[in-house]
Scaffold this active site. Structure first.
Site, PDB file in Angstrom:
ATOM      1  N   ASN A 143       0.955  -1.103   0.010  1.00 29.01           N
ATOM      2  CA  ASN A 143       0.029   0.113  -0.023  1.00 29.01           C
ATOM      3  C   ASN A 143       0.817   1.144  -0.012  1.00 29.01           C
ATOM      4  OD1 ASN A 143      -1.975   2.003   0.511  1.00 29.01           O
ATOM      5  ND2 ASN A 143      -2.254   1.317   2.507  1.00 29.01           N
ATOM      6  N   TRP A 144       1.050   2.023  -0.978  1.00 31.36           N
ATOM      7  CA  TRP A 144       2.016   3.134  -1.402  1.00 31.36           C
ATOM      8  C   TRP A 144       1.537   4.295  -0.621  1.00 31.36           C
ATOM      9  CZ3 TRP A 144       3.860   2.387  -7.224  1.00 31.36           C
ATOM     10  CH2 TRP A 144       4.637   1.052  -7.098  1.00 31.36           C
ATOM     11  N   LYS A 145       0.098   4.278  -0.360  1.00 34.17           N
ATOM     12  CA  LYS A 145      -0.557   5.413   0.398  1.00 34.17           C
ATOM     13  C   LYS A 145      -0.189   6.767  -0.532  1.00 34.17           C
ATOM     14  CE  LYS A 145       0.318   3.180   4.815  1.00 34.17           C
ATOM     15  NZ  LYS A 145       0.220   3.570   6.236  1.00 34.17           N
TER      16      LYS A 145
ATOM     17  N   HIS B 207      -9.420   1.149   5.126  1.00 38.35           N
ATOM     18  CA  HIS B 207      -8.110   1.072   5.799  1.00 38.35           C
ATOM     19  C   HIS B 207      -8.207   2.218   7.123  1.00 38.35           C
ATOM     20  CE1 HIS B 207      -3.788   2.430   6.596  1.00 38.35           C
ATOM     21  NE2 HIS B 207      -3.729   1.533   6.104  1.00 38.35           N
TER      22      HIS B 207
ATOM     23  N   GLU C 207      -6.768   4.680   8.106  1.00 41.67           N
ATOM     24  CA  GLU C 207      -6.536   6.188   7.633  1.00 41.67           C
ATOM     25  C   GLU C 207      -7.643   6.516   7.179  1.00 41.67           C
ATOM     26  OE1 GLU C 207      -2.923   5.553   5.509  1.00 41.67           O
ATOM     27  OE2 GLU C 207      -2.185   4.888   7.467  1.00 41.67           O
TER      28      GLU C 207
ATOM     29  N   GLU D 238      -5.164  -5.121  10.593  1.00 49.63           N
ATOM     30  CA  GLU D 238      -4.114  -4.160  11.013  1.00 49.63           C
ATOM     31  C   GLU D 238      -4.510  -3.430  12.147  1.00 49.63           C
ATOM     32  OE1 GLU D 238      -2.258  -2.849   7.084  1.00 49.63           O
ATOM     33  OE2 GLU D 238      -4.227  -1.642   7.368  1.00 49.63           O
TER      34      GLU D 238
ATOM     35  N   GLY E 282       2.392   2.147  10.605  1.00 49.19           N
ATOM     36  CA  GLY E 282       3.480   3.229  10.401  1.00 49.19           C
ATOM     37  C   GLY E 282       4.192   3.554  11.764  1.00 49.19           C
TER      38      GLY E 282
ATOM     39  N   SER F 252       3.484  -2.372  10.495  1.00 50.45           N
ATOM     40  CA  SER F 252       4.947  -2.327  10.616  1.00 50.45           C
ATOM     41  C   SER F 252       5.454  -3.788  10.146  1.00 50.45           C
ATOM     42  CB  SER F 252       5.416  -1.714  12.022  1.00 50.45           C
ATOM     43  OG  SER F 252       4.944  -0.676  12.110  1.00 50.45           O
TER      44      SER F 252
ATOM     45  N   GLY G  87       3.116  -1.123   4.257  1.00 53.58           N
ATOM     46  CA  GLY G  87       3.043   0.396   4.007  1.00 53.58           C
ATOM     47  C   GLY G  87       4.491   0.800   3.736  1.00 53.58           C
ATOM     48  N   GLY G  88       5.264   1.195   4.966  1.00 52.45           N
ATOM     49  CA  GLY G  88       6.530   1.675   4.535  1.00 52.45           C
ATOM     50  C   GLY G  88       7.324   0.793   3.984  1.00 52.45           C
TER      51      GLY G  88
HETATM   52  C1  PEP Z   1      -0.587  -0.210   5.928  1.00 49.60           C
HETATM   53  O1  PEP Z   1      -0.746   1.125   5.894  1.00 49.60           O
HETATM   54  O2  PEP Z   1      -1.603  -0.791   5.927  1.00 49.60           O
HETATM   55  C2  PEP Z   1       0.501  -0.389   6.860  1.00 49.60           C
HETATM   56  C3  PEP Z   1       0.512  -1.726   7.483  1.00 49.60           C
HETATM   57  O3  PEP Z   1       1.608   0.405   7.077  1.00 49.60           O
HETATM   58  P1  PEP Z   1       2.883   0.096   7.776  1.00 49.60           P
HETATM   59  O4  PEP Z   1       3.466  -1.396   7.054  1.00 49.60           O
HETATM   60  O5  PEP Z   1       3.807   1.220   7.245  1.00 49.60           O
HETATM   61  O6  PEP Z   1       2.872   0.075   9.196  1.00 49.60           O
END
Ligand code: PEP
Length: 253
Positions: A9-11, A95, A97, A167, A173, A213, A234-235
């Site tokens: 997920n590049w957000k 999500h 967010e 999640e 994040g 994470s 994500g990251g």
């Molecule tokens: C996400 O945005 O779905 C996520 C899991 O981010 P991260 O891996 O950065 O925690």
């Protein structure tokens, strides 16, 4: 046996040209991956160009959201036909967010899930609790409400086409990852809720990703858990080497 699914997920990261570069690197890195489904979710703006890069490869395209209406006066939104036309196969829905900043509710999640399925695409349905909810002892209530909301009026056949991303909001994040045991226990609970709704064969077939994470150094332990069938990343999905390392951990299971 459930196939692992690792989705990036590049957000709101990467310009169009950066997205194309990253997509090309990922396509090259995963060309020999056989057993793991690999999905990337760039921004809408980059999605059509990334679609051209992944076409005919073993990388699949997702978008990060859709609107549930077909068309019309919904400034800033994108419809399912638009993402279907460019070849997207998955839609990330609900999500945290979106829930936290953009008024996503159980009802809008359900509308988006139904719209996605009706167009023949597959939803990745995100659920998860805040730290306050976990510490307050209402983890199971929160997850049950989110699952029942998302799957309201969905048939077993439709449920089989979905992927759940568990999640924990406190792990997204933040660099704080759920322990293997916390993630496994919670995901087993998520599967038990699906079993209550749809019965054993559906609940055993639906894939449940962990997100929050996930990184190359913790992926092996998390992906080794019985009820963890992949990751929503994500990251660590923003660089092809770290994203590939997580995919390799899935392949090695
Ligand atoms: C996400 O945005 O779905 C996520 C899991 O981010 P991260 O891996 O950065 O925690």
């Amino acid at each position: 046996m459930r196939q692992y699914i690792i989705a990036g997920n590049w957000k709101m990261n990467k310009t169009v040209s950066e997205s194309v570069t990253l997509a090309k690197q990922i396509v090259e890195a995963v060309k020999d991956v056989k057993n793991t489904e690999v999905v990337i979710a760039p921004t809408y703006l980059a999605a059509a160009k990334v679609a051209d890069v992944v076409k005919g490869t073993n990388v699949k395209l997702a978008v990060q959201d859709i609107h549930w209406k077909d068309q019309g006066a919904f400034t800033g939104k994108v419809s399912i036909d638009m993402v279907k036309e460019i070849g997207a196969e998955y839609v990330i829905i609900g999500h945290s967010e979106q829930r936290q900043y953009f008024h996503e509710t159980e009802e809008t999640v359900n509308l988006k899930v139904k719209k996605t399925l009706s167009a023949g695409l597959k939803p990745i349905i995100c659920i998860g609790e805040t730290l306050e909810e976990r510490n307050g002892g209402i983890l199971e209530n929160v997850l049950t409400t989110q699952i029942k909301g998302a799957y309201q009026d969905l048939s077993a056949d439709d449920a089989l086409k979905t992927v759940i991303a568990y999640e924990p909001v406190w792990a997204i994040g933040t660099g704080v990852v759920a322990t293997d045991e916390q993630a496994q226990d919670t995901q087993a609970f998520v599967r038990s809720v699906m079993k209550n709704i749809y019965g054993e064969s559906v609940s055993e077939a639906v894939r449940i990703q962990y997100g929050g994470s996930m990184k190359p150094d913790n992926a092996k332990g998390l992906l080794g858990q019985k009820d963890i069938d992949g990751g929503l990343i994500g990251g660590a999905a923003l660089k092809s080497d770290s994203f590939f390392a997580i995919i390799a951990a899935a392949e090695a299971q």
